[in-house]
Design a protein around this motif. Structure first.
Motif, PDB file in Angstrom:
ATOM      1  N   LEU A 187       7.676  14.554  53.149  1.00 50.17           N
ATOM      2  CA  LEU A 187       7.469  13.252  53.750  1.00 50.17           C
ATOM      3  C   LEU A 187       6.421  12.943  52.241  1.00 50.17           C
ATOM      4  CD1 LEU A 187       6.521  12.869  57.971  1.00 50.17           C
ATOM      5  CD2 LEU A 187       8.308  12.219  56.814  1.00 50.17           C
ATOM      6  N   LEU A 188       6.868  13.486  51.551  1.00 52.72           N
ATOM      7  CA  LEU A 188       5.993  13.562  50.180  1.00 52.72           C
ATOM      8  C   LEU A 188       5.755  12.192  49.601  1.00 52.72           C
ATOM      9  CD1 LEU A 188       3.010  14.811  48.544  1.00 52.72           C
ATOM     10  CD2 LEU A 188       5.139  15.976  47.047  1.00 52.72           C
ATOM     11  N   GLN A 189       7.002  11.389  49.947  1.00 50.51           N
ATOM     12  CA  GLN A 189       6.456  10.415  48.496  1.00 50.51           C
ATOM     13  C   GLN A 189       5.904   8.765  49.340  1.00 50.51           C
ATOM     14  OE1 GLN A 189      11.081  10.641  45.790  1.00 50.51           O
ATOM     15  NE2 GLN A 189      10.754   9.210  46.697  1.00 50.51           N
ATOM     16  N   ASN A 190       5.846   9.266  50.516  1.00 45.71           N
ATOM     17  CA  ASN A 190       5.046   7.745  51.230  1.00 45.71           C
ATOM     18  C   ASN A 190       4.055   7.879  50.419  1.00 45.71           C
ATOM     19  OD1 ASN A 190       6.960   7.218  53.311  1.00 45.71           O
ATOM     20  ND2 ASN A 190       5.941   8.870  54.665  1.00 45.71           N
ATOM     21  N   PHE A 191       3.637   8.699  49.761  1.00 45.54           N
ATOM     22  CA  PHE A 191       2.006   9.193  49.110  1.00 45.54           C
ATOM     23  C   PHE A 191       2.614   8.945  48.369  1.00 45.54           C
ATOM     24  CE2 PHE A 191       1.572  10.552  53.307  1.00 45.54           C
ATOM     25  CZ  PHE A 191       0.134   9.235  53.658  1.00 45.54           C
ATOM     26  N   THR A 192       3.389   9.613  46.762  1.00 47.45           N
ATOM     27  CA  THR A 192       3.067   9.998  45.858  1.00 47.45           C
ATOM     28  C   THR A 192       4.682   8.536  44.859  1.00 47.45           C
ATOM     29  OG1 THR A 192       4.933  11.211  45.914  1.00 47.45           O
ATOM     30  CG2 THR A 192       3.381  12.354  45.638  1.00 47.45           C
ATOM     31  N   GLU A 214       1.968  -3.123  58.922  1.00 47.19           N
ATOM     32  CA  GLU A 214       0.147  -3.541  58.479  1.00 47.19           C
ATOM     33  C   GLU A 214      -0.872  -3.119  59.342  1.00 47.19           C
ATOM     34  OE1 GLU A 214       0.400  -7.656  59.949  1.00 47.19           O
ATOM     35  OE2 GLU A 214       2.330  -8.190  59.161  1.00 47.19           O
ATOM     36  N   PHE A 215       0.050  -1.838  59.001  1.00 42.90           N
ATOM     37  CA  PHE A 215      -1.513  -0.681  58.526  1.00 42.90           C
ATOM     38  C   PHE A 215      -1.859  -0.054  57.426  1.00 42.90           C
ATOM     39  CE2 PHE A 215      -2.673  -0.898  63.243  1.00 42.90           C
ATOM     40  CZ  PHE A 215      -1.034  -1.547  63.689  1.00 42.90           C
ATOM     41  N   ASN A 216      -3.232   0.559  57.895  1.00 45.79           N
ATOM     42  CA  ASN A 216      -3.574   1.607  56.249  1.00 45.79           C
ATOM     43  C   ASN A 216      -2.261   3.209  56.531  1.00 45.79           C
ATOM     44  OD1 ASN A 216      -4.648   4.424  55.366  1.00 45.79           O
ATOM     45  ND2 ASN A 216      -6.144   2.543  54.560  1.00 45.79           N
ATOM     46  N   ILE A 217      -1.881   2.752  55.191  1.00 50.07           N
ATOM     47  CA  ILE A 217      -1.350   3.783  55.107  1.00 50.07           C
ATOM     48  C   ILE A 217      -1.162   5.251  55.931  1.00 50.07           C
ATOM     49  CG2 ILE A 217      -1.094   4.462  52.750  1.00 50.07           C
ATOM     50  CD1 ILE A 217       1.456   5.050  52.495  1.00 50.07           C
ATOM     51  N   ILE A 264      -1.375   5.015  59.579  1.00 53.16           N
ATOM     52  CA  ILE A 264       0.221   4.978  60.226  1.00 53.16           C
ATOM     53  C   ILE A 264       0.672   6.428  59.786  1.00 53.16           C
ATOM     54  CG2 ILE A 264       1.171   4.261  58.168  1.00 53.16           C
ATOM     55  CD1 ILE A 264       1.016   3.053  62.354  1.00 53.16           C
ATOM     56  N   GLN A 265      -0.055   6.809  58.848  1.00 51.60           N
ATOM     57  CA  GLN A 265       1.202   8.799  59.196  1.00 51.60           C
ATOM     58  C   GLN A 265      -0.270   9.708  60.142  1.00 51.60           C
ATOM     59  OE1 GLN A 265       2.380  10.438  56.706  1.00 51.60           O
ATOM     60  NE2 GLN A 265       2.775  11.820  58.392  1.00 51.60           N
ATOM     61  N   LEU A 266      -1.660   9.491  60.421  1.00 50.41           N
ATOM     62  CA  LEU A 266      -2.127  10.441  61.671  1.00 50.41           C
ATOM     63  C   LEU A 266      -1.253   9.546  62.134  1.00 50.41           C
ATOM     64  CD1 LEU A 266      -5.607   9.847  60.695  1.00 50.41           C
ATOM     65  CD2 LEU A 266      -4.356  12.062  60.188  1.00 50.41           C
ATOM     66  N   ILE A 267      -0.741   8.229  63.468  1.00 50.68           N
ATOM     67  CA  ILE A 267       0.113   8.077  64.293  1.00 50.68           C
ATOM     68  C   ILE A 267       0.763   8.606  64.225  1.00 50.68           C
ATOM     69  CG2 ILE A 267       0.787   6.062  65.501  1.00 50.68           C
ATOM     70  CD1 ILE A 267      -1.648   4.401  64.237  1.00 50.68           C
ATOM     71  N   PHE A 268       1.564   8.285  63.329  1.00 57.09           N
ATOM     72  CA  PHE A 268       3.016   9.065  63.691  1.00 57.09           C
ATOM     73  C   PHE A 268       2.442  10.860  63.653  1.00 57.09           C
ATOM     74  CE2 PHE A 268       7.072   6.805  62.166  1.00 57.09           C
ATOM     75  CZ  PHE A 268       6.028   4.979  62.826  1.00 57.09           C
ATOM     76  N   GLY A 269       1.865  11.573  63.221  1.00 54.54           N
ATOM     77  CA  GLY A 269       2.064  12.608  63.361  1.00 54.54           C
ATOM     78  C   GLY A 269       1.154  12.710  64.446  1.00 54.54           C
ATOM     79  N   ALA A 270       0.430  12.408  65.071  1.00 53.11           N
ATOM     80  CA  ALA A 270      -0.294  12.647  66.411  1.00 53.11           C
ATOM     81  C   ALA A 270       0.454  12.213  67.790  1.00 53.11           C
ATOM     82  CB  ALA A 270      -1.480  11.657  66.818  1.00 53.11           C
TER      83      ALA A 270
END
Length: 547
Positions: A36-41, A362-365, A368-374
């Motif tokens: 999932l790295l390219q969500n950020f890079t 429409e959330f802080n990226i 939303i990464q934490l929510i998708f992980g949680a």
């Protein structure tokens, strides 16, 4: 049942199994950081054309400069000449003509408030080059697809040797990606990193399951799934701390050098050693496991004759050469292969359709990464309960159908209800995570040892085809916005229905040969038919008594 009894003889779920699972799970913790790295890079940010060099000589403040040189809201074009009339309160274009514009000949200026550097800002992957962002992710997934060859290679050269090589390849290629001088070279290294990712996943699962007692396989499979979930939290934290893409790429790659070093102490699968005719080495590994588990005396009692008496049929079949054709040669294995192709493709297709487009929410990226992980935590917990107490088939089918229905429901939700749409997407993603959790375990249990890695390679191929096609479906949304959700939702529903035709494997030992799979399924059919006959009500006799 033969090898299962040998495992119990040398300690069952002992210290060796616990230590082995921990060593194999540490790299899995870092797998999400690459997947999932390219969500950020490759995160996008606001950008506009860089002003002409002579623009700064006018002495205007920055806001005024932008007004006369860049059209409002425009990201990819700028005025050919400064439009001074835009500084006037009621100004209008000379002669009522539309001002002439041109492409951004001097590059772009980016908003770096969230990400100081990404591959987007590094190589200007915007405007006419914006499609290259998706290309980079597709090439990575293509590497994961090609990496399915590591499944077949491990059936020939062993699980541990191939796994060790994949750790080294992941470390080296990931590190090289962080120093890539051009986008083309970056894509090449990411492709090779994807290949290594595939090999690590395939062989970590097989090596752990093949040393596990039957009753612990579901628990171990879920534990490794939770390690991947924890890795999603880890990725969000590391990405927040390191906003520069090169440093972030390096940070998630260097740990694999450590995994490569300690992988030399991992123990090769004794199941595989027996199946390829290396019985003496298999005996040594079993004795080592017995010693670590505190069963040294029981291990010393083992000898080649004991091993052969327990696994006579399996050792006889080891002389037979197995290929990918064995996945479709016999009726039951053929049905298993076809059904699993549907399940793997749809799970990956819908999963990456949701997980690799976080900036659409429409959330802080990072949030939303934490929510998708949680959401994976309760999803996988529920899946392990149903896997253990209800069955693999039910869990697989239910997870896929629920995921598909949640995604399809988004088609009916108005776009202004963004919170509800996000909640449905998160629920769907959780169901797909449960599906992944189940199918990894289920696939390893359905295929016999002699072709298990080949079967896992086929499954991996279908999964990666889904992940490669998923970004392309998003492009259809530019014509019909609801169509991607319809496609992402319909695929899991269909596959969930297909999963009903898979055999159940709960509380069954891992099969060793293709023939054993065929016999086992036929036996299950016979038992079901016998039970059906017993449950049928007795028909009244049509004969009449003597008159």
């Amino acid at each position: 049942m033969a090898f299962a009894s040998l495992l119990e003889h040398v300690g069952g779920m002992g210290r060796f199994q616990v230590f082995s699972v921990l060593l194999l799970s540490l790299p899995v913790l870092m797998m999400a950081s690459h997947n999932l790295l390219q969500n950020f890079t490759a995160a996008t940010s606001d950008h506009r054309c860089r002003l002409r060099p002579e623009a700064n000589a006018s002495g205007l403040d920055p806001e005024a400069l932008l007004r006369v040189w860049v059209p409002r809201g425009e990201r990819c074009r700028r005025f050919v000449t400064p439009q001074w009339w835009l500084l006037e309160a009621n100004g209008s274009a000379p002669n009522g003509s539309r001002p002439e514009t041109e492409p951004c000949g001097d590059g772009w200026t980016y908003d770096r408030s969230v990400f100081t550097s990404t591959i987007i800002t590094e190589w200007d992957l915007v405007c006419s080059s914006r499609g290259l962002r998706q290309l980079a992710q597709s090439l990575y997934m293509a590497g994961v697809l090609v990496g399915g060859i590591f499944g077949g290679l491990s059936d020939r050269f062993g699980r541990r040797l191939v796994l060790t090589w994949c750790y080294l390849q992941m470390a080296a290629m990931g590190t090289c990606s962080s120093f890539a001088p051009t986008f083309t070279i970056y894509c090449l290294f990411r492709f090779l990193t994807g290949m290594a990712f595939s090999g690590i996943v395939l062989n970590s699962v097989s090596l752990s399951l093949e040393w596990m007692p039957t009753h612990m396989r579901a628990l171990v499979g879920t534990f490794m799934g939770y390690c991947y979930t924890a890795g999603q939290f880890l990725l969000a934290g590391v990405a927040f701390a390191i906003p520069d893409w090169r440093q972030l790429q390096l940070a998630v790659s260097l740990p694999f050098f450590g995994f490569f070093l300690y992988s030399w102490w991992l123990t090769e699968s004794a199941r595989w050693l027996v199946m390829v005719g290396r019985s003496h080495q298999a005996l040594r590994e079993l004795q080592k496991v017995a010693r670590i588990n505190g069963k040294k005396e029981e291990g010393d009692k083992l000898d080649i004759e004991t091993l052969r008496s327990h696994m006579e049929k399996e050792m006889t079949s080891s002389g037979t050469r197995h290929t990918v054709v064995d996945l479709v040669r016999t009726p039951v294995v053929r049905r298993i292969s076809f059904c699993l192709c549907f399940v793997w493709f749809s799970t990956s297709f819908a999963y990456y359709g949701l997980a690799m487009d976080l900036q659409n929410f429409e959330f802080n990226i990072y949030v939303i990464q934490l929510i998708f992980g949680a959401v994976d935590i309760p999803a996988k917990l529920l899946s392990i309960l149903t896997i253990t107490y209800v069955g693999r088939r039910f869990t697989q089918a239910a997870a896929l159908v629920l995921a598909g229905l949640a995604i399809l429901a988004n088609v009916l939700v108005p776009r202004d209800l963004q919170t509800l749409r996000t909640a449905l997407a998160v629920f769907g993603k959780g169901c797909l995570a449960a599906s992944f959790n189940c199918v990894f375990l289920y696939t390893g249990e359905l295929y016999p040892t002699v072709i298990r890695q080949t079967g896992m390679g086929l499954a991996n191929t279908m999964s990666r085809l889904g992940s490669i096609i998923a970004p392309l479906v998003k492009m259809v949304g530019e014509v019909f916005p609801a169509l991607p959700f319809i496609i992402y939702g319909a695929a899991p529903v269909v596959s969930g229905l297909v999963a009903v035709f898979l055999p159940e494997t709960r509380n069954l030992a891992l099969p060793e040969t293709v023939e054993e799979v065929e016999r086992r399924t036929q036996s299950q059919k016979d038992e079901a038919q016998h039970l059906q006959v017993l449950l049928q009500p007795t028909q009244p006799s049509n004969s009449t008594g003597p008159r």
